[in-house]
Design a protein around this motif. Structure first.
Motif, mmCIF file in Angstrom:
data_model
loop_
_atom_site.group_PDB
_atom_site.id
_atom_site.type_symbol
_atom_site.label_atom_id
_atom_site.label_comp_id
_atom_site.label_asym_id
_atom_site.label_seq_id
_atom_site.Cartn_x
_atom_site.Cartn_y
_atom_site.Cartn_z
ATOM 1 N N MET A 56 0.830 -1.191 0.000
ATOM 2 C CA MET A 56 0.000 0.000 0.000
ATOM 3 C C MET A 56 0.878 1.260 0.000
ATOM 4 O O MET A 56 0.678 2.170 -0.807
ATOM 5 N N LEU A 57 1.869 1.310 0.884
ATOM 6 C CA LEU A 57 2.738 2.481 0.973
ATOM 7 C C LEU A 57 3.581 2.652 -0.283
ATOM 8 O O LEU A 57 3.810 3.768 -0.747
ATOM 9 N N TYR A 58 4.043 1.555 -0.842
ATOM 10 C CA TYR A 58 4.815 1.599 -2.079
ATOM 11 C C TYR A 58 3.969 2.197 -3.204
ATOM 12 O O TYR A 58 4.421 3.050 -3.958
ATOM 13 N N THR A 59 2.724 1.767 -3.288
ATOM 14 C CA THR A 59 1.808 2.290 -4.306
ATOM 15 C C THR A 59 1.505 3.759 -4.066
ATOM 16 O O THR A 59 1.538 4.582 -5.001
ATOM 17 N N PHE A 60 1.215 4.134 -2.808
ATOM 18 C CA PHE A 60 0.950 5.534 -2.490
ATOM 19 C C PHE A 60 2.154 6.403 -2.836
ATOM 20 O O PHE A 60 2.015 7.476 -3.426
ATOM 21 N N ALA A 61 3.348 5.953 -2.451
ATOM 22 C CA ALA A 61 4.565 6.731 -2.716
ATOM 23 C C ALA A 61 4.779 6.888 -4.219
ATOM 24 O O ALA A 61 5.120 7.977 -4.698
#
Length: 159
Positions: A56-61
């Motif tokens: 999720m964080l990788y995608t958001f970033a």
């Protein structure tokens, strides 16, 4: 079930920062993008689940960085951080001489009109519209020339 943003930040901020650095190639922009990523998580923490937080964080970033890059492409004329403006307005005598030499090298292969545009914009501090009228170009034509010149300046600076 909401996510604990503090725990996510502690555990995953290095990974998010690495991703932002890889996409943006600028430390300050990467730090800003990392913070924006976690602000996004904060805003949506009530609807997010704790499943696969790294993905999720990788995608958001990635999305934050790509949006930032798109935004920069749409606004190529940034006078506040413009290298040409900094070169033209430098007050230090030694640096002014170095900047003058750099500008000479930069403008050596440009036509006279481009040199006049630079003079009107950065020395005389005229607006894009005034400069366009003076050299009989459209405002978008002035922007295109300055964008090309900025790109050339960045390449020349790297040499």
């Amino acid at each position: 079930m909401s996510v604990n943003v503090e725990q996510l930040y502690t555990k995953y901020s290095p990974m998010v920062l690495r991703r932002c650095r890889a996409l943006l190639h600028d430390e300050d922009a990467a730090l800003d993008a990392m913070q924006e990523t976690f602000v996004l998580v904060l805003r949506k923490q009530e609807v997010l689940t704790a499943e696969a937080p790294s993905s999720m964080l990788y995608t958001f970033a990635t999305n934050v960085c790509l949006n930032q890059l798109r935004s920069e492409r749409r606004k190529p004329y940034k006078s506040d951080s413009d290298m040409l403006e900094r070169l033209a307005s430098n007050e230090n005598t030694e640096e002014k001489a170095l900047c003058g030499h750099f500008l000479q090298r930069l403008l050596r292969t440009e036509d006279e009109t481009t040199a006049r545009i630079v003079h009107h914009l950065y020395v005389e501090k005229r607006t894009l519209k005034e400069t366009a009228q003076q050299v009989r170009y459209s405002v978008s034509g002035i922007r295109q020339r300055m964008s090309a010149l900025r790109n050339k300046a960045l390449v020349l600076r790297e040499l």
